[in-house]
Write a protein that holds these residues in place. Structure first.
Motif, short mmCIF file in Angstrom:
data_model
loop_
_atom_site.label_atom_id
_atom_site.label_comp_id
_atom_site.label_asym_id
_atom_site.label_seq_id
_atom_site.Cartn_x
_atom_site.Cartn_y
_atom_site.Cartn_z
N SER A 196 0.83 -1.20 0.00
CA SER A 196 0.00 0.00 0.00
C SER A 196 0.87 1.25 0.00
O SER A 196 2.06 1.21 0.35
N ALA A 197 0.25 2.36 -0.36
CA ALA A 197 0.96 3.64 -0.33
C ALA A 197 1.41 3.96 1.08
O ALA A 197 2.50 4.53 1.29
N GLU A 198 0.60 3.59 2.07
CA GLU A 198 0.94 3.87 3.46
C GLU A 198 2.18 3.07 3.90
O GLU A 198 3.05 3.59 4.61
N GLN A 199 2.24 1.80 3.47
CA GLN A 199 3.42 0.99 3.80
C GLN A 199 4.68 1.58 3.19
O GLN A 199 5.74 1.65 3.83
N ALA A 251 5.23 4.72 2.30
CA ALA A 251 5.57 5.98 2.97
C ALA A 251 6.29 5.73 4.29
O ALA A 251 7.18 6.50 4.67
N LYS A 252 5.93 4.63 4.96
CA LYS A 252 6.53 4.35 6.26
C LYS A 252 7.85 3.60 6.14
O LYS A 252 8.83 3.91 6.85
N LEU A 253 7.91 2.60 5.27
CA LEU A 253 9.05 1.69 5.23
C LEU A 253 10.05 1.98 4.12
O LEU A 253 11.22 1.62 4.23
N ALA A 254 9.59 2.59 3.04
CA ALA A 254 10.49 2.88 1.91
C ALA A 254 10.17 4.26 1.35
O ALA A 254 9.77 4.40 0.19
N PRO A 255 10.32 5.30 2.18
CA PRO A 255 9.93 6.65 1.75
C PRO A 255 10.75 7.13 0.56
O PRO A 255 11.94 6.85 0.46
N LEU A 256 10.08 7.84 -0.31
CA LEU A 256 10.76 8.43 -1.47
C LEU A 256 11.56 9.65 -1.04
O LEU A 256 11.24 10.30 -0.04
N ARG A 257 12.59 9.95 -1.80
CA ARG A 257 13.38 11.15 -1.52
C ARG A 257 12.50 12.38 -1.73
O ARG A 257 11.78 12.48 -2.73
N PRO A 258 12.53 13.34 -0.83
CA PRO A 258 11.69 14.53 -1.00
C PRO A 258 12.15 15.36 -2.20
O PRO A 258 13.32 15.29 -2.61
N GLN A 296 1.93 13.66 -2.63
CA GLN A 296 2.88 12.62 -2.23
C GLN A 296 2.24 11.23 -2.24
O GLN A 296 2.89 10.24 -2.56
N THR A 297 0.95 11.16 -1.89
CA THR A 297 0.27 9.86 -1.86
C THR A 297 0.26 9.20 -3.24
O THR A 297 0.40 7.98 -3.36
N PHE A 298 0.10 10.02 -4.28
CA PHE A 298 0.12 9.49 -5.65
C PHE A 298 1.47 8.83 -5.94
O PHE A 298 1.52 7.71 -6.47
N PHE A 299 2.55 9.50 -5.58
CA PHE A 299 3.88 8.94 -5.85
C PHE A 299 4.18 7.74 -4.96
O PHE A 299 4.87 6.81 -5.39
N ASP A 300 3.65 7.75 -3.74
CA ASP A 300 3.82 6.57 -2.88
C ASP A 300 3.10 5.36 -3.48
O ASP A 300 3.61 4.24 -3.43
N LYS A 301 1.91 5.58 -4.04
CA LYS A 301 1.17 4.48 -4.68
C LYS A 301 1.91 4.00 -5.93
O LYS A 301 2.00 2.79 -6.18
#
Length: 242
Positions: free
Chosen positions: A169-172, A174-181, A205-210
């Motif tokens: 998921s996007a939430e996972q 964001a928490k475990l493998a965050p993208l570089r800002p 950011q949620t779009f890019f996490d997904k």
């Protein structure tokens, strides 16, 4: 499976390709030359018949070169000089992307979820190539031989088989493998230019996490494919001991 392979071999801490696009990078890989030496700067300028490449070296040395998968490295004239047998086909099952040409997001390369499963060889050419390669190995292959399996892997567009699309998921992510800002200091300006000129500035950011989550699902699918190949080879003692 990738971890197990690395644990049984040599793992490099870093790997660098010579071009950001796939075909030029592959041309450099098989010739051992920078892509600008003979003009391999585009997706369509492939290795010519007058260029040395390691598949041709192997074939000239008497190896049977079995190629199962796509070709975006060798030109039409170079191919028969370098390859003994080719079964064409590449790709993994995925659905239609949500964006049409001209819409913001089209160049995110986001695709959709397939209705097909990853183990459906009628829908996944990457899996079919694995099965064809194992069939080649089971049936008294000519020796010496080389088997090359160029699949699509995690290459864009970013869609996936039904059982891998929502694996993360996007939430996972964001928490475990965050993208570089974005807008990191001291990075080249073209980093931010990619977001601008691909028309991705309106996405949060949620779009890019997904998007990253779907990509990681594809990586997991590659891991499964590798496991199928390795387990198939392990079941062939005469092959596995090599």
């Amino acid at each position: 499976n990738l971890d197990a392979l690395a644990g049984n071999g040599t793992m490099f801490a870093e790997a660098h390709v010579l071009h950001t696009q796939c075909a030029p990078s592959r041309c450099a890989m098989i010739t051992g030359r920078y892509m600008h030496v003979l003009g391999h700067r585009t997706q369509t300028h492939l290795v010519r018949e007058y260029e040395a490449n390691f598949f041709r070296y192997l074939k000239d040395a008497g190896y049977h070169v079995a190629w199962h998968g796509k070709n975006d490295m060798l030109s039409q004239a170079a191919f028969p000089l370098s390859v003994s047998n080719w079964t064409s086909g590449t790709g993994v099952p995925m659905g239609k992307g949500p964006f049409s040409f001209g819409e913001a997001g089209f160049y995110s390369f986001l695709s959709g979820q397939s209705t097909k499963l990853g183990n459906d060889s009628s829908a996944s050419n990457d899996y079919k190539s694995i099965l064809l390669s194992l069939d080649f190995l089971r049936n008294d292959p000519p020796e010496p031989f080389v088997v090359f399996i160029p699949g699509k892997g995690a290459h864009p567009p970013y869609g996936a088989p039904q059982d891998y699309f929502d694996m993360y998921s996007a939430e996972q992510v964001a928490k475990l493998a965050p993208l570089r800002p974005p807008n990191v200091a001291n990075k080249p300006k073209y980093h931010n230019g990619i977001v601008k000129f691909r028309d991705l500035e309106s996405f949060n950011q949620t779009f890019f996490d997904k998007l990253n989550a779907i990509y990681l699902g594809r990586v997991s699918y590659v891991d499964w494919l590798l496991g199928e190949l390795v387990s198939g080879i392990d079941a062939l003692p005469d092959i596995a001991k090599n």
